[in-house]
Structures are given as structure tokens and as C-alpha cells.
Design a protein around this motif. Structure first.
Motif, PDB file in Angstrom:
ATOM      1  N   UNK A  32       0.838  -1.202   0.000  1.00  0.00           N
ATOM      2  CA  UNK A  32       0.000   0.000   0.000  1.00  0.00           C
ATOM      3  C   UNK A  32       0.872   1.251   0.000  1.00  0.00           C
ATOM      4  N   UNK A  33       1.945   1.249   0.793  1.00  0.00           N
ATOM      5  CA  UNK A  33       2.856   2.393   0.824  1.00  0.00           C
ATOM      6  C   UNK A  33       3.503   2.620  -0.538  1.00  0.00           C
ATOM      7  N   UNK A  34       3.890   1.554  -1.192  1.00  0.00           N
ATOM      8  CA  UNK A  34       4.509   1.661  -2.521  1.00  0.00           C
ATOM      9  C   UNK A  34       3.513   2.230  -3.524  1.00  0.00           C
ATOM     10  N   UNK A  35       2.260   1.782  -3.444  1.00  0.00           N
ATOM     11  CA  UNK A  35       1.234   2.314  -4.341  1.00  0.00           C
ATOM     12  C   UNK A  35       1.012   3.795  -4.078  1.00  0.00           C
ATOM     13  N   UNK A  36       1.029   4.189  -2.801  1.00  0.00           N
ATOM     14  CA  UNK A  36       0.868   5.595  -2.451  1.00  0.00           C
ATOM     15  C   UNK A  36       2.003   6.445  -2.982  1.00  0.00           C
ATOM     16  N   UNK A  37       3.225   5.939  -2.877  1.00  0.00           N
ATOM     17  CA  UNK A  37       4.379   6.675  -3.403  1.00  0.00           C
ATOM     18  C   UNK A  37       4.278   6.818  -4.917  1.00  0.00           C
ATOM     19  N   UNK A  38       3.867   5.742  -5.589  1.00  0.00           N
ATOM     20  CA  UNK A  38       3.739   5.782  -7.042  1.00  0.00           C
ATOM     21  C   UNK A  38       2.678   6.794  -7.456  1.00  0.00           C
ATOM     22  N   UNK A  39       1.557   6.823  -6.743  1.00  0.00           N
ATOM     23  CA  UNK A  39       0.493   7.779  -7.038  1.00  0.00           C
ATOM     24  C   UNK A  39       0.976   9.203  -6.828  1.00  0.00           C
ATOM     25  N   UNK A  40       1.747   9.412  -5.760  1.00  0.00           N
ATOM     26  CA  UNK A  40       2.290  10.740  -5.476  1.00  0.00           C
ATOM     27  C   UNK A  40       3.244  11.184  -6.590  1.00  0.00           C
ATOM     28  N   UNK A  41       4.097  10.279  -7.056  1.00  0.00           N
ATOM     29  CA  UNK A  41       5.024  10.616  -8.142  1.00  0.00           C
ATOM     30  C   UNK A  41       4.268  10.957  -9.427  1.00  0.00           C
ATOM     31  N   UNK A  42       3.215  10.203  -9.710  1.00  0.00           N
ATOM     32  CA  UNK A  42       2.411  10.489 -10.898  1.00  0.00           C
ATOM     33  C   UNK A  42       1.738  11.851 -10.776  1.00  0.00           C
ATOM     34  N   UNK A  43       1.261  12.185  -9.587  1.00  0.00           N
ATOM     35  CA  UNK A  43       0.647  13.499  -9.349  1.00  0.00           C
ATOM     36  C   UNK A  43       1.639  14.625  -9.536  1.00  0.00           C
ATOM     37  N   UNK A  46       2.225  15.077 -13.239  1.00  0.00           N
ATOM     38  CA  UNK A  46       1.092  15.786 -13.839  1.00  0.00           C
ATOM     39  C   UNK A  46       1.164  17.273 -13.527  1.00  0.00           C
ATOM     40  N   UNK A  47       1.489  17.609 -12.276  1.00  0.00           N
ATOM     41  CA  UNK A  47       1.588  19.015 -11.879  1.00  0.00           C
ATOM     42  C   UNK A  47       2.693  19.719 -12.666  1.00  0.00           C
ATOM     43  N   UNK A  48       3.811  19.042 -12.878  1.00  0.00           N
ATOM     44  CA  UNK A  48       4.894  19.636 -13.660  1.00  0.00           C
ATOM     45  C   UNK A  48       4.458  19.874 -15.101  1.00  0.00           C
ATOM     46  N   UNK A  49       3.735  18.925 -15.679  1.00  0.00           N
ATOM     47  CA  UNK A  49       3.245  19.101 -17.048  1.00  0.00           C
ATOM     48  C   UNK A  49       2.296  20.293 -17.132  1.00  0.00           C
ATOM     49  N   UNK A  50       1.436  20.431 -16.144  1.00  0.00           N
ATOM     50  CA  UNK A  50       0.485  21.551 -16.142  1.00  0.00           C
ATOM     51  C   UNK A  50       1.232  22.872 -16.017  1.00  0.00           C
ATOM     52  N   UNK A  51       2.222  22.904 -15.101  1.00  0.00           N
ATOM     53  CA  UNK A  51       3.001  24.135 -14.939  1.00  0.00           C
ATOM     54  C   UNK A  51       3.753  24.472 -16.223  1.00  0.00           C
ATOM     55  N   UNK A  52       4.315  23.468 -16.867  1.00  0.00           N
ATOM     56  CA  UNK A  52       5.068  23.700 -18.097  1.00  0.00           C
ATOM     57  C   UNK A  52       4.153  24.219 -19.202  1.00  0.00           C
ATOM     58  N   UNK A  53       2.979  23.648 -19.315  1.00  0.00           N
ATOM     59  CA  UNK A  53       2.065  24.109 -20.359  1.00  0.00           C
ATOM     60  C   UNK A  53       1.573  25.518 -20.061  1.00  0.00           C
ATOM     61  N   UNK A  54       1.364  25.837 -18.783  1.00  0.00           N
ATOM     62  CA  UNK A  54       0.948  27.186 -18.413  1.00  0.00           C
ATOM     63  C   UNK A  54       2.045  28.183 -18.731  1.00  0.00           C
TER      64      UNK A  54
END
Length: 70
Positions: A32-43, A46-54
Motif C-alpha cells: 500500500x505504501x509503494x502504491x501511495x508513493x507511485x500515485x504521489x510521483x504520478x501526481x 502531472x503538476x509539472x506538465x500543467x506548470x510547463x504548459x501554463x
């Protein structure tokens, strides 16, 4: 005494070994911790992509304004 019978049974292939619930729970928590870390990295990605596009939109708009004004 039961432990002795269980070990003898393991040697001769009788019965089923006792499940270590603590170990199973630890493995589930780790998964569960590994899945949480993976989800956090994906988030974060995504945030970096949004910032870059902005930033790209802002730069394009600034360039367009500069071209229009002079």
C-alpha cells in the motif's frame, strides 16, 4: 507441544503450515505504501506538465503581445 507436532508434520509433509499474520500484514502495508508513493510521483509529474504548459502559454502570449506592440 503443538509447535513440535507442527514441525514434525512439516518434515513429513503433513498438515498445512501456520500463516504468519504479522508478516502478511507487513507485506500488505509495504504494498500500500509503494502504491501511495507511485500515485504521489504520478501526481507530481502531472503538476509539472500543467506548470510547463501554463508557462508555455504565458510565453506565447507575451511574444504575441510584443509582436503586436512593436
Amino acid at each position: 507441544m503443538t509447535g513440535v507436532f507442527r514441525e514434525i508434520g512439516k518434515v513429513f509433509g503433513f498438515g498445512s503450515p501456520k500463516v504468519n499474520e504479522g508478516l502478511m500484514a507487513a507485506e500488505r502495508r509495504a504494498k500500500i505504501n509503494e502504491q501511495g508513493k507511485q500515485t504521489e510521483l504520478e501526481g507530481e509529474a502531472d503538476a509539472q506538465r500543467i506548470r510547463a504548459s501554463s508557462s508555455g502559454r504565458r510565453a506565447a502570449l507575451a511574444s504575441q503581445i510584443r509582436d503586436t506592440l512593436g
